[in-house]
Design an enzyme around this catalytic site. Structure first.
Site, mmCIF file in Angstrom:
data_model
loop_
_atom_site.group_PDB
_atom_site.id
_atom_site.type_symbol
_atom_site.label_atom_id
_atom_site.label_comp_id
_atom_site.label_asym_id
_atom_site.label_seq_id
_atom_site.Cartn_x
_atom_site.Cartn_y
_atom_site.Cartn_z
ATOM 1 N N HIS A 125 0.807 -1.346 -0.203
ATOM 2 C CA HIS A 125 -0.043 -0.003 -0.123
ATOM 3 C C HIS A 125 0.832 1.244 -0.096
ATOM 4 O O HIS A 125 0.725 1.949 -0.793
ATOM 5 C CB HIS A 125 -0.785 -0.081 1.104
ATOM 6 C CG HIS A 125 -1.783 1.222 1.442
ATOM 7 N ND1 HIS A 125 -2.985 1.267 1.030
ATOM 8 C CD2 HIS A 125 -1.114 2.297 2.009
ATOM 9 C CE1 HIS A 125 -3.345 2.797 1.486
ATOM 10 N NE2 HIS A 125 -2.475 3.308 2.180
ATOM 11 N N GLU A 126 1.998 1.248 0.707
ATOM 12 C CA GLU A 126 2.830 2.473 0.936
ATOM 13 C C GLU A 126 3.658 2.624 -0.235
ATOM 14 O O GLU A 126 3.824 3.758 -0.954
ATOM 15 C CB GLU A 126 3.933 2.129 2.026
ATOM 16 C CG GLU A 126 2.949 2.394 3.525
ATOM 17 C CD GLU A 126 2.232 3.388 3.864
ATOM 18 O OE1 GLU A 126 2.382 4.538 3.183
ATOM 19 O OE2 GLU A 126 1.095 3.251 4.506
ATOM 20 N N HIS A 129 1.319 4.235 -2.910
ATOM 21 C CA HIS A 129 1.377 5.952 -2.760
ATOM 22 C C HIS A 129 2.450 6.407 -3.621
ATOM 23 O O HIS A 129 2.159 7.382 -4.414
ATOM 24 C CB HIS A 129 1.441 6.235 -1.208
ATOM 25 C CG HIS A 129 0.133 6.174 -0.749
ATOM 26 N ND1 HIS A 129 -0.867 6.849 -0.987
ATOM 27 C CD2 HIS A 129 -0.229 5.655 0.543
ATOM 28 C CE1 HIS A 129 -1.971 6.717 -0.062
ATOM 29 N NE2 HIS A 129 -1.301 5.984 0.956
ATOM 30 N N GLU A 187 -6.149 6.769 -1.001
ATOM 31 C CA GLU A 187 -6.136 5.485 -0.065
ATOM 32 C C GLU A 187 -6.698 4.314 -0.803
ATOM 33 O O GLU A 187 -6.071 3.241 -0.689
ATOM 34 C CB GLU A 187 -6.710 5.647 1.289
ATOM 35 C CG GLU A 187 -6.025 6.743 2.044
ATOM 36 C CD GLU A 187 -4.767 6.513 2.578
ATOM 37 O OE1 GLU A 187 -4.446 5.190 2.732
ATOM 38 O OE2 GLU A 187 -3.851 7.406 2.513
#
Length: 266
Positions: A125-126, A129, A187
């Site tokens: 997920h990071e 981003h 997100e």
């Protein structure tokens, strides 16, 4: 009215000169150069390392093992970026990503991510981003919103206490109507990108849902959805489940290709 045209022209000019596309195919506004943001990310990461104590070496190796497995399946240009991850001693269940490939995970989140696959969903997920240039997009949206409000205030002659009050209300409208929903979109997009990345690396994507079940079990007060920068836990799980068929297919291909990461949890 003339001031409406001014706002439209200013916003359109910025949009035309800085349109890009995210990894999921979404149109983006990116006004900053990558070099500028990468430098800012490097400086912020250095400050984090000064302000927060580092976790033990075993936890650092664990996070690095998971991150390296995911970075290895990135496209060559992104793979060759100087990715760095650190684990910090903090009870807060949090992780972050900065432009330039700098990532941090708190020990509080390691306690909730019970397996390497669950940690992979966090790290994927990071990385999502960073790949989607969300920091650039967020700064660019804030900049364009402020320019539009400034032009609006000047052109409409909104001066004095009454004008200040109205501009304050317009600013709140921009915050809750533009900025926060935009952050929720980031997100959700990072969830999708991260799910694909962890599956490509050979981590079980079903662990992403299990992670959010763990997060939900932690409880804690949350602001109303429309005031939050993040989707609700339930919405995140629904979004992940909607992508799970594709993710499982990618996972099976990765396993058949011999990608079977083994990162012992300390």
């Amino acid at each position: 009215m003339r001031w409406i045209r001014c706002v439209a022209v200013a916003t359109l000019a910025m949009t035309i000169t800085a349109c890009t596309t995210s990894p999921t195919g979404r149109q983006q506004l990116t006004l900053m150069s990558d070099a500028q943001l990468n430098q800012m990310g490097q400086e912020a990461f250095a400050q984090y390392q000064q302000d927060l104590p580092a976790a033990g070496q075993a936890q650092q190796r664990y996070a690095q093992c998971v991150a390296s497995a995911i970075v290895d399946v990135l496209p060559e240009r992104e793979r060759n970026q100087d990715w760095q991850i650190r684990v910090f001693e903090s009870e807060q269940a949090n992780a972050f990503a900065l432009p330039g490939g700098y990532m941090g995970v708190n020990t509080g989140l390691l306690a909730i991510a019970e397996t390497q696959d669950q940690l992979a969903s966090v790290i994927g997920h990071e990385i999502g981003h960073v790949l989607a240039r969300h920091a650039n997009e967020r700064v660019s949206t804030q900049t364009s919103t402020q320019v539009a409000l400034s032009v609006l205030g000047s052109a409409a002659g909104l001066q004095g206490p009454g004008g200040d009050q109205l501009m304050g209300a317009l600013g709140l409208g921009a915050q809750y109507g533009i900025m926060l929903p935009f952050s929720r979109r980031h997100e959700s997009e990072a969830d999708v990108i991260g799910l694909r990345l962890m599956a490509d690396a050979g981590f079980d994507p079903r662990a992403s849902v299990a992670l959010w079940e763990n997060m939900s079990a932690q409880g804690g007060a949350r602001p109303p959805e429309w005031m939050s920068t993040h989707p609700s836990h339930g919405q995140r799980m629904q979004g992940l489940q909607a992508e799970m068929g594709n993710a499982m297919a990618r996972y099976e291909q990765a396993r058949q290709a011999g990608r079977t990461p083994n990162c012992p949890r300390p």
